[in-house]
Structures are given as structure tokens and as C-alpha cells.
Design a protein around this motif. Structure first.
Motif, mmCIF file in Angstrom:
data_model
loop_
_atom_site.group_PDB
_atom_site.id
_atom_site.type_symbol
_atom_site.label_atom_id
_atom_site.label_comp_id
_atom_site.label_asym_id
_atom_site.label_seq_id
_atom_site.Cartn_x
_atom_site.Cartn_y
_atom_site.Cartn_z
ATOM 1 N N SER A 21 0.842 -1.187 0.000
ATOM 2 C CA SER A 21 0.000 0.000 0.000
ATOM 3 C C SER A 21 0.879 1.239 0.000
ATOM 4 O O SER A 21 1.993 1.231 0.540
ATOM 5 C CB SER A 21 -0.892 0.027 1.243
ATOM 6 O OG SER A 21 -1.752 -1.085 1.279
ATOM 7 N N ARG A 30 -5.097 12.956 -6.553
ATOM 8 C CA ARG A 30 -5.984 12.363 -7.553
ATOM 9 C C ARG A 30 -5.725 12.883 -8.967
ATOM 10 O O ARG A 30 -6.329 12.399 -9.926
ATOM 11 C CB ARG A 30 -7.435 12.569 -7.162
ATOM 12 C CG ARG A 30 -7.861 14.008 -7.028
ATOM 13 C CD ARG A 30 -9.158 14.112 -6.236
ATOM 14 N NE ARG A 30 -8.959 13.675 -4.865
ATOM 15 C CZ ARG A 30 -9.946 13.447 -4.005
ATOM 16 N NH1 ARG A 30 -11.188 13.610 -4.374
ATOM 17 N NH2 ARG A 30 -9.693 13.068 -2.770
ATOM 18 N N MET A 34 0.431 7.299 -10.784
ATOM 19 C CA MET A 34 1.179 6.654 -9.717
ATOM 20 C C MET A 34 1.914 5.435 -10.257
ATOM 21 O O MET A 34 1.504 4.836 -11.268
ATOM 22 C CB MET A 34 0.235 6.221 -8.602
ATOM 23 C CG MET A 34 -0.538 7.354 -7.958
ATOM 24 S SD MET A 34 0.537 8.515 -7.108
ATOM 25 C CE MET A 34 1.238 7.471 -5.830
ATOM 26 N N GLY A 55 -7.272 5.665 -12.895
ATOM 27 C CA GLY A 55 -7.266 4.220 -12.711
ATOM 28 C C GLY A 55 -7.717 3.454 -13.930
ATOM 29 O O GLY A 55 -7.824 2.222 -13.882
ATOM 30 N N SER A 71 -3.546 -0.807 -8.451
ATOM 31 C CA SER A 71 -4.865 -0.183 -8.369
ATOM 32 C C SER A 71 -4.764 1.057 -7.483
ATOM 33 O O SER A 71 -3.753 1.268 -6.812
ATOM 34 C CB SER A 71 -5.892 -1.163 -7.810
ATOM 35 O OG SER A 71 -5.544 -1.545 -6.496
ATOM 36 N N ARG A 72 -5.806 1.868 -7.517
ATOM 37 C CA ARG A 72 -5.807 3.065 -6.686
ATOM 38 C C ARG A 72 -7.211 3.357 -6.195
ATOM 39 O O ARG A 72 -8.204 2.979 -6.833
ATOM 40 C CB ARG A 72 -5.238 4.261 -7.449
ATOM 41 C CG ARG A 72 -6.065 4.738 -8.610
ATOM 42 C CD ARG A 72 -5.293 5.790 -9.439
ATOM 43 N NE ARG A 72 -5.050 7.004 -8.676
ATOM 44 C CZ ARG A 72 -4.123 7.914 -8.997
ATOM 45 N NH1 ARG A 72 -3.367 7.720 -10.072
ATOM 46 N NH2 ARG A 72 -3.971 8.997 -8.263
ATOM 47 N N ASN A 74 -8.853 6.835 -5.141
ATOM 48 C CA ASN A 74 -8.643 8.277 -5.018
ATOM 49 C C ASN A 74 -9.389 8.868 -3.823
ATOM 50 O O ASN A 74 -8.983 9.902 -3.285
ATOM 51 C CB ASN A 74 -9.047 8.990 -6.298
ATOM 52 C CG ASN A 74 -8.026 8.799 -7.408
ATOM 53 O OD1 ASN A 74 -6.898 8.344 -7.170
ATOM 54 N ND2 ASN A 74 -8.406 9.128 -8.629
ATOM 55 N N VAL A 79 -2.742 3.969 -3.204
ATOM 56 C CA VAL A 79 -2.423 3.152 -4.371
ATOM 57 C C VAL A 79 -1.896 1.820 -3.844
ATOM 58 O O VAL A 79 -1.246 1.771 -2.798
ATOM 59 C CB VAL A 79 -1.428 3.851 -5.309
ATOM 60 C CG1 VAL A 79 -0.091 4.060 -4.628
ATOM 61 C CG2 VAL A 79 -1.241 3.070 -6.590
ATOM 62 N N TYR A 80 -2.204 0.739 -4.563
ATOM 63 C CA TYR A 80 -1.879 -0.596 -4.101
ATOM 64 C C TYR A 80 -1.111 -1.367 -5.177
ATOM 65 O O TYR A 80 -1.230 -1.094 -6.367
ATOM 66 C CB TYR A 80 -3.157 -1.357 -3.759
ATOM 67 C CG TYR A 80 -4.068 -0.646 -2.803
ATOM 68 C CD1 TYR A 80 -5.173 0.068 -3.262
ATOM 69 C CD2 TYR A 80 -3.828 -0.685 -1.438
ATOM 70 C CE1 TYR A 80 -6.006 0.726 -2.390
ATOM 71 C CE2 TYR A 80 -4.665 -0.027 -0.543
ATOM 72 C CZ TYR A 80 -5.753 0.679 -1.024
ATOM 73 O OH TYR A 80 -6.576 1.333 -0.147
ATOM 74 N N CYS A 96 7.063 3.615 -4.055
ATOM 75 C CA CYS A 96 5.894 4.255 -4.644
ATOM 76 C C CYS A 96 6.339 5.590 -5.250
ATOM 77 O O CYS A 96 7.206 6.274 -4.675
ATOM 78 C CB CYS A 96 4.860 4.480 -3.537
ATOM 79 S SG CYS A 96 3.340 5.286 -4.029
#
Length: 123
Positions: A21, A30, A34, A55, A71-72, A74, A79-80, A96
């Protein structure tokens, strides 16, 4: 200004999974693309995955395609990186990154970087 902090790293056996994460501070999160990068011992930092601001578009390094998912969220400024079927060669410090476009992020030209989180995959 965006500040990034990664979490979720650790030690896992080959074939296992981890979810990294990245929490971002700053209201402009947003609007930024990323990405995730990694640096193995004695090697340069390399691109792993990126995601655009909404995304809707993602890209991956060939070696992680089909195993990793970026993925994210917002709404949560998160963000993952879901990492499945981990291999010993995935061992690295994972970073990140935030940048003005997915292309810039993938090219390493990010505006902001987190301090990193260690991922170790044992065989």
C-alpha cells in the motif's frame, strides 16, 4: 506537494502473495499518475507498474505481467500493488512514485517518491 509512505512489505515464501500500500498526502494526489518501482541489492531501481490518475489505464514490466496488479482509491488517497505467485527474484525494496503522467512515471521521471518498503521472497 505529495508525500508518499509505503507499507505492506515483509518476508514471504515463493508462490505466496503480498499487498503493498502507498498512502499519499496532499489534495493533488488524484490528479497524479502513480507507479511502483523496485531496487534489488546491487542493482538499479526499475519500473514495475503504473496507473493513470483515474485508474483506467495501467502498464507493467513484462516480468510481473499476470502476477502483479496495480490499483488506486482516489477517495482514500491510496495506491496498491497486489503481488501474487511471488518469486525469489522479486526480492527488492519497493518504492511508490507520483508523477504528472503515466509515461513520465514509467520513465522514472516522477515528481515524488516514497522511502520504500522491503519485500523478501524465500525459496
Amino acid at each position: 506537494q505529495v508525500r508518499l509512505v509505503e507499507s505492506g512489505g515483509g518476508l514471504v515464501q515463493a508462490g505466496g502473495s503480498l499487498r503493498l500500500s502507498c498512502e499519499a498526502s496532499g489534495s493533488i494526489f488524484r490528479t497524479y499518475a502513480m507507479g511502483w518501482f523496485r531496487q534489488a541489492p546491487g542493482k538499479e531501481r526499475v519500473f514495475v507498474a503504473s496507473i493513470n490518475w483515474s485508474g483506467s489505464s495501467t502498464s507493467y514490466q513484462d516480468s510481473v505481467k499476470g502476477r502483479f496488479t496495480i490499483s488506486r482509491d482516489n477517495a482514500k488517497n491510496m495506491v496498491y500493488l497486489q503481488m501474487n505467485s511471488l518469486k525469489p527474484e522479486d526480492t527488492a525494496v519497493y518504492y511508490c512514485a507520483a508523477g504528472r503522467s503515466s509515461a513520465l512515471v514509467a520513465g522514472g521521471a516522477s515528481d515524488y517518491w516514497g522511502p520504500g518498503t522491503q519485500v523478501t521472497v524465500s525459496s
